[in-house]
Design a protein around this motif. Structure first.
Motif, PDB file in Angstrom:
ATOM      1  N   UNK A 269       3.817   1.501  -1.335  1.00 12.36           N
ATOM      2  CA  UNK A 269       4.355   1.663  -2.694  1.00 12.36           C
ATOM      3  C   UNK A 269       3.295   2.270  -3.631  1.00 12.36           C
ATOM      4  N   UNK A 270       2.090   1.737  -3.515  1.00 11.38           N
ATOM      5  CA  UNK A 270       0.996   2.263  -4.358  1.00 11.38           C
ATOM      6  C   UNK A 270       0.794   3.747  -4.106  1.00 11.38           C
ATOM      7  N   UNK A 271       0.764   4.075  -2.847  1.00 13.64           N
ATOM      8  CA  UNK A 271       0.552   5.481  -2.459  1.00 13.64           C
ATOM      9  C   UNK A 271       1.692   6.346  -2.986  1.00 13.64           C
TER      10      UNK A 271
ATOM     11  N   UNK B  19       0.833  -1.208   0.000  1.00 12.58           N
ATOM     12  CA  UNK B  19       0.000   0.000   0.000  1.00 12.58           C
ATOM     13  C   UNK B  19       0.865   1.255   0.000  1.00 12.58           C
TER      14      UNK B  19
END
Lengths: 279, 203
Positions: A60-62, A58
């Motif tokens: 990394x996604x953010x 999460x």
């Protein structure tokens, strides 16, 4: 290309991780947890590798999402007065004033056109009304004579009535072609119709004229009246009518054509002016 | 000049003052529209319409975050456009593999000037991948993730813009990020590079 292939999207969660946990992790990344919530989550994170993995993913996604800069607007979106619906004097004024002036001219020309047309129609109704009056006056002579003749000469009546009736349509026919244009056809038609009515009414009059029980008295009165009054009146009307009415109507129709052309012309010019202003 | 002063002047009909606000916010408003619609032309239309609407309805602005107010207007216009598309699905939402579209989908202005050509390509690919994944999200989820992670709003401002409670923002954002994570897994290599970057950043 790889990013065009639709990906199977769901929010698959690792074993032992609930959606509520994902929500907490997401808020944790944004620093949106209360101190107590944060402490509890950190304790669980230490002993739950699945939570740690999800947190890393999460994060990394953010980070990837936040690495995206704002897009630069491909052009300025500043508003022109026109867009804003604001009138600023001086801006595009000449064009718009030309447009509004032409539009006004077109509207006025149309209004006058209609007024003159109505006036012309009214005049054309009025004229036949005057004509039958003249006819009646003319016909008063034969009627009077017929009346004087009593029922003894019934055949003379239709003849004397028809005589002026035949003259009038000719007068109409000669008058009708004078003005040009299609609108004239309608007044001519109404004139013709009205003439028929005018023709019809005098034929009824003899019946009334015959009605009086004292034909002798009528005989005395009628000729004198008929001789004294109607002929000069009838002549006066007949002589006065053609020279006074036709020039006015000529003028009216010329005015009609002029106004019609003006309305259409200014309308087209206004349309072009606006098109140029927008183009 | 102070934003409040400009807004006040614009309220009095000062178009020039309003246009200064437009220049200050146009990138944000356009970005919001582009992220929501995924199409440059539609985004331009929405942005322009949003500013026109904002000027005409400036009297309805009741203080607070002007950015949130503006983004709310453009967001509503985007929802209108999305609903129109749903009723009349004409064009596919995903980008087409054509040169012209490439130009639109990877605009030059996305590129960071300090990057090597390789990094630039990677950045562009990442940009496309993210936009693709954003478009795969339900619009309500997309809105929240764009407001928070791309516009950089806090939850409260995002709640104001989206017109939903704070709790809804929290849960939608978590779901949106989970879905984005799943979608981005399809771009393994890309994420590999970014993962290394991320790893370095954390160390």
């Amino acid at each position: 290309m790889k990013w065009f292939q639709r990906q199977q999207i769901d929010s698959k969660l690792p074993n032992g991780v609930s959606e509520r946990d994902a929500e907490l992790l997401s808020a944790y990344l944004d620093g949106q947890l209360s101190q107590r919530e944060q402490q509890q989550l950190e304790q669980r994170l230490e002993r739950t590798p699945a939570l740690q993995t999800l947190l890393a993913e999460l994060r990394l996604t953010r980070t990837l999402l936040r690495s995206q800069p704002l897009l630069r607007a491909p052009r300025n979106f500043t508003l022109t007065p026109q867009m804003a619906g604001v009138r600023v004097p001086g801006l595009r004024q000449p064009r718009s004033s030309a447009f509004s002036a032409l539009r006004l001219a077109s509207v006025l020309a149309t209004i006058f056109f209609v007024i003159v047309l109505v006036g012309d129609l009214y005049a054309s109704r009025l004229q036949p009304a005057m004509m039958p009056a003249a006819d009646a006056a003319q016909q008063a002579i034969p009627f009077g004579k017929g009346g004087g003749g009593g029922g003894g000469e019934p055949e003379s009546l239709p003849g004397s009535v028809e005589a002026p009736a035949e003259v009038q349509p000719e007068a109409m026919a000669t008058e009708a072609p004078i003005p040009t244009g299609a609108p004239v056809a309608a007044p001519a038609a109404t004139q013709a119709r009205e003439f028929n009515i005018a023709q019809a009414t005098p034929t009824e009059e003899p019946i009334l004229g015959l009605a009086p029980p004292a034909p002798a008295e009528a005989q005395k009165v009628a000729p004198t009246e008929a001789m004294a009054l109607p002929p000069p009146e009838g002549e006066a009307v007949q002589q006065a009518a053609p020279p006074t009415v036709s020039p006015v109507r000529w003028l009216l129709r010329a005015l009609l054509i002029l106004l019609g052309l003006l309305a259409v012309g200014t309308g087209a010019a206004a349309f072009l002016a606006r098109k140029r202003a927008w183009g | 000049m102070d934003e409040t002063v400009l807004i006040h002047a614009a309220l009095q009909g000062d178009l020039e003052a309003f246009n200064r606000l437009v220049l200050a916010y146009q990138d944000r408003v356009y970005s919001q529209a582009y992220r929501m619609l995924g199409e440059a032309e539609a985004a331009e239309d929405a942005a322009q319409e949003a500013f026109i609407s904002a000027f005409r309805n400036l009297g309805a602005y009741r203080g607070g975050s002007f950015r949130a107010w503006l983004l709310r207007i453009v967001t509503n216009l985007c929802y209108d456009e999305l609903r129109r598309r749903q009723r009349r699905p004409t064009a596919p939402l995903e980008p087409l593999a054509q040169e012209d579209d490439e130009e639109i989908e990877s605009p030059r202005w996305l590129a960071d000037p300090g990057l090597t050509p390789e990094q630039e390509v990677e950045q562009q690919e990442l940009g496309r991948a993210l936009q693709h994944c954003l478009e795969e999200l339900p619009s309500d989820f997309r809105l929240v993730v764009v407001l928070v992670d791309i516009q950089g709003m806090d939850y409260e401002e995002a709640a104001t813009t989206a017109g939903v409670p704070l709790g809804t923002i929290k849960s939608r954002l978590a779901r949106a990020r989970l879905r984005m994570r799943e979608c981005l897994r399809g771009f393994g290599e890309l994420l590999g590079g970014m993962g290394r970057l991320e790893g370095e950043r954390q160390r």
